[in-house]
Motif scaffolding. Structure first.
Motif, PDB file in Angstrom:
ATOM      1  N   GLU A 531      23.089 -60.270 -20.021  1.00 19.82           N
ATOM      2  CA  GLU A 531      24.237 -60.529 -20.890  1.00 19.82           C
ATOM      3  C   GLU A 531      25.109 -61.671 -20.388  1.00 19.82           C
ATOM      4  O   GLU A 531      26.217 -61.871 -20.900  1.00 19.82           O
ATOM      5  CB  GLU A 531      25.081 -59.256 -21.023  1.00 19.82           C
ATOM      6  CG  GLU A 531      24.340 -58.113 -21.685  1.00 19.82           C
ATOM      7  CD  GLU A 531      25.199 -56.869 -21.841  1.00 19.82           C
ATOM      8  OE1 GLU A 531      26.337 -56.883 -21.319  1.00 19.82           O
ATOM      9  OE2 GLU A 531      24.746 -55.904 -22.459  1.00 19.82           O
ATOM     10  N   ASN A 532      24.628 -62.408 -19.418  1.00 14.83           N
ATOM     11  CA  ASN A 532      25.398 -63.554 -18.922  1.00 14.83           C
ATOM     12  C   ASN A 532      25.189 -64.734 -19.858  1.00 14.83           C
ATOM     13  O   ASN A 532      24.049 -65.144 -20.116  1.00 14.83           O
ATOM     14  CB  ASN A 532      24.956 -63.937 -17.508  1.00 14.83           C
ATOM     15  CG  ASN A 532      25.360 -62.887 -16.509  1.00 14.83           C
ATOM     16  OD1 ASN A 532      26.227 -62.055 -16.770  1.00 14.83           O
ATOM     17  ND2 ASN A 532      24.724 -62.906 -15.349  1.00 14.83           N
ATOM     18  N   THR A 533      26.284 -65.273 -20.356  1.00 20.37           N
ATOM     19  CA  THR A 533      26.206 -66.412 -21.265  1.00 20.37           C
ATOM     20  C   THR A 533      25.849 -67.654 -20.481  1.00 20.37           C
ATOM     21  O   THR A 533      26.448 -67.957 -19.457  1.00 20.37           O
ATOM     22  CB  THR A 533      27.549 -66.638 -21.978  1.00 20.37           C
ATOM     23  OG1 THR A 533      27.914 -65.444 -22.645  1.00 20.37           O
ATOM     24  CG2 THR A 533      27.447 -67.766 -22.986  1.00 20.37           C
ATOM     25  N   ARG A 534      24.875 -68.359 -20.974  1.00 21.41           N
ATOM     26  CA  ARG A 534      24.422 -69.588 -20.307  1.00 21.41           C
ATOM     27  C   ARG A 534      25.267 -70.748 -20.827  1.00 21.41           C
ATOM     28  O   ARG A 534      24.946 -71.396 -21.805  1.00 21.41           O
ATOM     29  CB  ARG A 534      22.949 -69.832 -20.614  1.00 21.41           C
ATOM     30  CG  ARG A 534      22.356 -71.021 -19.868  1.00 21.41           C
ATOM     31  CD  ARG A 534      20.902 -71.181 -20.246  1.00 21.41           C
ATOM     32  NE  ARG A 534      20.325 -72.342 -19.584  1.00 21.41           N
ATOM     33  CZ  ARG A 534      20.431 -73.578 -20.036  1.00 21.41           C
ATOM     34  NH1 ARG A 534      21.112 -73.805 -21.128  1.00 21.41           N
ATOM     35  NH2 ARG A 534      19.873 -74.588 -19.398  1.00 21.41           N
ATOM     36  N   THR A 550      22.534 -65.647 -24.823  1.00 20.72           N
ATOM     37  CA  THR A 550      22.123 -64.814 -23.698  1.00 20.72           C
ATOM     38  C   THR A 550      20.649 -64.453 -23.840  1.00 20.72           C
ATOM     39  O   THR A 550      20.026 -64.650 -24.886  1.00 20.72           O
ATOM     40  CB  THR A 550      22.972 -63.547 -23.655  1.00 20.72           C
ATOM     41  OG1 THR A 550      22.755 -62.791 -24.862  1.00 20.72           O
ATOM     42  CG2 THR A 550      24.448 -63.871 -23.534  1.00 20.72           C
TER      43      THR A 550
END
Length: 673
Positions: A531-534, A550
């Protein structure tokens, strides 16, 4: 009589002998003076006179004086006791005295030093002068067009602050006085034409404006290439030049010398690491692509960007390639045409039904078409056919760049390329589908081999080492993300341009992507950064959503293309639906809260569409399969999903998140009820 004559002669002789005496009358002396003056050779006398050398300066005995700004100055002036004045005769005063006075004044000017003006005072004076010129140009540019040369002269100052102010002032003035049309270059026949006074004055103003604007852009190009240090922690001359070029490109993209402005900006993107200037350039190009309704500026910009990347062997930042994702024309392109017949914009007129025109009428019509073409070019108007042609050229450049990068396999650009192919897959020619799918398969194979060859500990160490070697803003290659993007791109190709109807003729087999995703589900569920936004490190604006999805979002996009295709929902095999449903329920136990909610929402959509095909998985008494379920099978069909039941729902009912518990209840209600 004789006596009187002798007396007169004696008087004459006496007057002659005493000629030099001061007793002569002033009238006779003045007359003799003018008689002799006619025989003078003044030029020769002036030439024969000795040259006057410079006198040695006397030493000043005065004490130094402290000025208001704290400096010590020696006072230099005339000595009041020195009396060197001399009285000259009238004759010498007439002999070239004017030239002597001029030479003496020039010597005095050379000797006198220019008064020292503090830099702050010079900046204030320059600001006032720039403001006056700018106001006069804005009020009446045609009458005050000479102010453009004055502004250009001020920009040549040695003080960097004055140069910056001059560049910004010129940018503001040009942005305000540039007309809303493109000015054509003057022809040789223009000077011979008979024009009214107003038209001739307008043309002179336009040519002066174009000449001044061209010189200004050349100055911007020189300043943008110069490496100057910032002034007291502020902007440097190069920063100001790039800002001016960006503003002019977005404000007056229709005017002359647009290509020169684009070269200035594209030159700032030819680096692996982008600074503040690079971020400004990206924002300006995004604005240009978004607001361009003509098509020519976008085509020129894309052409220069692709040439630059090819020359640099694609050693550029990812944000440069992501500019293609903001192209407005690509989203408006209607690219899909009929495969059965050739569409014609206008019906052909038979020869026997053509209207008869004389030779004079045809000549007049030809001239009228030429004038209309010039008017359209000046007004920056393009026809529908011309717009589509430029859109096609833009598409060719974009896809050619994408395919070159796929062939080159630049690690830091693969995510951006796959994102672009997934977005514009419906515009790719069907003849290239087979080659593109093979390239995507090879990419997944190589990513799997790279992941298997490097153990986890060594991979982390290598990534850390690579992170130190590359720039801080560069992203490390994400193999999982690349594989998901390949799957999304493959199914987007099948969904676009009715390729699913001719998949047998095109020999499109997407089973490799389906199997790879099925085997990757369990390993994806335990990744910590799902769930880490790039985020893009050099995102041009806070609202930029380019290539920032994500891993969960990419996973859902891939699953939607496999299980819920919009073109053939009812053609999805039951074994595929059951296998993926079982795997997704298992992964929901490991996924984070939001990802688990998203997976359950996808399963709800699957249950709503294919409830009859998978409802047996929730009922233990309606078991259809024999044998055992193999979640680690190499194929979807080999997993034997109907030999098991979905017992994960009982655990998800006790999930800590209320939304997950509610999602499970809605899923079971849709399946069983």
């Amino acid at each position: 009589m004789g006596i009187h004559g002798a007396k007169k002669r004696k008087l004459a002789e006496a007057s002659t002998s005493h000629e030099s005496q001061p007793a002569a009358s002033s009238r006779r002396a003045q007359k003799d003076f003018f008689k002799q003056a006619s025989n003078w050779n003044l030029e020769q006398d002036y030439e024969n006179r000795p040259r006057k050398g410079k006198k040695a300066e006397k030493e000043s005995n005065r004490l130094p004086m402290k000025t208001a700004d704290g400096r010590l100055e020696l006072l230099k002036g005339l000595d009041p006791n020195d009396d060197t004045a001399s009285v000259e005769s009238d004759t010498k005063w007439l002999e070239g005295r004017d030239d002597e006075i001029e030479s003496e004044s020039e010597e005095q000017i050379e000797k006198e030093e220019a008064p020292y003006v503090p830099e702050s005072q010079q900046i204030m004076d320059a600001q006032e002068e720039l403001a006056k010129i700018a106001i006069s140009l804005n009020e009446n540019p045609e009458d005050n067009v000479g102010g453009l040369k004055t502004l250009a002269k001020i920009s040549e100052s040695r003080i960097p602050t004055i140069r910056m102010l001059a560049l910004m002032t010129q940018m503001t003035v040009y942005k305000d006085i540039i007309p809303g049309y493109r000015i054509r270059p003057a022809t040789e026949d223009a000077a011979k034409e008979k024009l009214s006074k107003e038209v001739r004055g307008l043309r002179q103003f336009e040519q002066s404006l174009v000449a001044g604007y061209q010189n200004y852009i050349r100055t911007l190009a020189q300043c943008a290439r110069s490496e100057t240090t910032p002034i007291r922690g502020g902007q440097s001359l190069s920063n100001v030049a790039v800002t001016c070029a960006c503003t002019l490109l977005t404000s007056v993209p229709h005017f002359n010398f647009r290509s020169d402005l684009l070269r200035i900006l594209v030159g700032k993107l030819s680096r692996r690491k982008l600074d503040k200037d690079g971020a400004k350039v990206i924002q300006a190009l995004e604005t240009l692509f978004r607001d361009d309704e003509e098509g020519r500026p976008t085509l020129e910009a894309v052409s220069l960007i692709t040439k630059m990347m090819k020359a640099k062997e694609f050693a550029v930042h990812e944000s440069t390639l992501n500019l293609f994702l903001t192209l407005r024309l690509l989203s408006e392109f209607s690219g899909k045409g009929s495969q059965d017949f050739v569409e014609q914009t206008a019906p052909k007129v038979k020869k026997n039904k053509r209207e008869f025109r004389t030779k004079k009428e045809r000549k007049a019509m030809k001239e009228q078409k030429g004038l209309q073409k010039d008017m359209d070019l000046a007004d920056a108007m393009v026809s529908h056919e011309e717009l589509e042609r430029m859109q096609s050229e833009t598409l060719k450049l974009v896809f050619a760049t994408y395919f070159r990068i796929l062939k080159h396999r630049s690690p830091h650009l693969m995510g951006a390329v796959l994102e672009g192919l997934a977005k514009y897959a419906h515009l790719i020619n069907q003849d290239f589908f087979g080659d593109l799918l093979e390239a995507l398969k090879d990419l997944i194979r190589h990513s799997d081999e790279d992941a298997e060859d490097v153990p986890a500990d060594e991979e982390n160490a290598e990534n850390a080492k690579n992170a130190e070697s590359v720039d801080d803003e560069e992203s490390i290659r994400n193999l999982t993300r690349e594989a998901l993007l390949c799957t999304v791109t493959a199914y987007a190709l099948l969904a676009g341009q009715d390729a699913h109807n001719s998949r047998n003729d095109l020999h499109l087999d997407l089973s490799y992507f389906t199997t790879h995703l099925f085997r990757s589900l369990l390993s994806l569920s335990v990744q910590p950064d799902l769930e880490n936004t790039r985020l893009n490190a050099t995102s041009s604006s806070a609202t930029s959503k380019i290539n920032v999805q994500t891993t969960t979002v990419l996973l859902l996009r891939s699953l939607t293309g496999i299980l819920l295709p919009h073109y053939s929902i009812r053609q999805v095999p039951p074994l595929r639906l059951a296998a993926f449903s079982k795997q997704l329920m298992t992964t929901a136990l490991q996924l984070p809260e939001k990802s688990s909610q998203a997976v359950l929402a996808l399963l709800n959509d699957i249950a709503h569409t294919h409830s009859k095909k998978i409802n047996s998985l929730w009922n233990t008494e309606e078991r259809k399969g024999n044998g055992r379920f193999n979640a680690l099978s190499d194929s979807v069909e080999g997993s034997n999903p109907f030999a098991t039941t979905i017992w994960e729902g009982e655990l998800l009912r006790k999930h800590f998140s209320p939304k997950v518990r509610e999602g499970v209840k809605m899923l079971e209600k849709g399946i069983l009820g």
